[in-house]
Scaffold this active site. Sequence first.
Site, PDB file in Angstrom:
ATOM      1  N   PHE A   6     -55.436-103.421  35.245  1.00 44.53           N
ATOM      2  CA  PHE A   6     -56.148-104.680  35.441  1.00 44.53           C
ATOM      3  C   PHE A   6     -55.572-105.471  36.610  1.00 44.53           C
ATOM      4  O   PHE A   6     -56.293-106.179  37.312  1.00 44.53           O
ATOM      5  CB  PHE A   6     -56.088-105.509  34.147  1.00 44.53           C
ATOM      6  CG  PHE A   6     -56.955-106.723  34.161  1.00 44.53           C
ATOM      7  CD1 PHE A   6     -58.328-106.611  34.003  1.00 44.53           C
ATOM      8  CD2 PHE A   6     -56.412-107.983  34.331  1.00 44.53           C
ATOM      9  CE1 PHE A   6     -59.139-107.736  34.021  1.00 44.53           C
ATOM     10  CE2 PHE A   6     -57.204-109.115  34.351  1.00 44.53           C
ATOM     11  CZ  PHE A   6     -58.577-108.990  34.191  1.00 44.53           C
ATOM     12  N   ALA A  15     -52.600 -94.396  34.923  1.00 45.30           N
ATOM     13  CA  ALA A  15     -53.144 -93.535  33.869  1.00 45.30           C
ATOM     14  C   ALA A  15     -53.668 -94.431  32.754  1.00 45.30           C
ATOM     15  O   ALA A  15     -52.895 -95.121  32.091  1.00 45.30           O
ATOM     16  CB  ALA A  15     -52.071 -92.595  33.344  1.00 45.30           C
ATOM     17  N   THR A  23     -59.711 -98.626  20.566  1.00 45.33           N
ATOM     18  CA  THR A  23     -60.922 -99.378  20.904  1.00 45.33           C
ATOM     19  C   THR A  23     -61.462 -98.878  22.245  1.00 45.33           C
ATOM     20  O   THR A  23     -60.931 -97.943  22.828  1.00 45.33           O
ATOM     21  CB  THR A  23     -60.614-100.887  21.014  1.00 45.33           C
ATOM     22  OG1 THR A  23     -59.767-101.096  22.155  1.00 45.33           O
ATOM     23  CG2 THR A  23     -59.930-101.409  19.749  1.00 45.33           C
ATOM     24  N   HIS A  33     -61.277-100.631  24.909  1.00 44.81           N
ATOM     25  CA  HIS A  33     -60.584-101.456  25.897  1.00 44.81           C
ATOM     26  C   HIS A  33     -60.333-100.685  27.194  1.00 44.81           C
ATOM     27  O   HIS A  33     -60.469-101.234  28.293  1.00 44.81           O
ATOM     28  CB  HIS A  33     -59.261-101.951  25.300  1.00 44.81           C
ATOM     29  CG  HIS A  33     -58.491-102.865  26.182  1.00 44.81           C
ATOM     30  ND1 HIS A  33     -58.905-104.147  26.476  1.00 44.81           N
ATOM     31  CD2 HIS A  33     -57.322-102.690  26.839  1.00 44.81           C
ATOM     32  CE1 HIS A  33     -58.027-104.718  27.274  1.00 44.81           C
ATOM     33  NE2 HIS A  33     -57.053-103.862  27.515  1.00 44.81           N
TER      34      HIS A  33
END
Length: 141
Positions: A46, A69, A75, A77
Amino acid sequence: MSEIRLGLVVTEFNREITYAMEELAVQHAKDLGAKVVERVLVPGSFEVPLAVRKLLERDDIDAVVTLGAIIKGDTDHDQAIAQQAFRKIQDLMVEYGKPVALGISGPGMTRMEALERVHYAKRAVEAAVKMVRRLRELEGE
């Protein structure tokens, strides 16, 4: 043709994997006659686009290679992070007119699959070096 100067942006998340990618990328750059002039470690994928922007602003960087990686969790995400980061990285490449090679593997991978893809770091370095050379040819250098 002058030496190709690369910046690396490497994620700290899954560091045992990204460390191997980083070392492979630096060696492969040397093998291709390029030089890594700056390495930036960021917490995760991010945060990669901000570091990419800072490197693209520098006159002593011809291209940036991103390494990371993104491993599948419980989830989705990983999918969201990858989609946003990859899009912004591409936008920055076009905005600054300098190559940014995507050496971030994933999303949707297991840890084992990520380890098997460490060598993708070499592909990212090759892509960055090729693009710098092609752009120099287009510009008549």
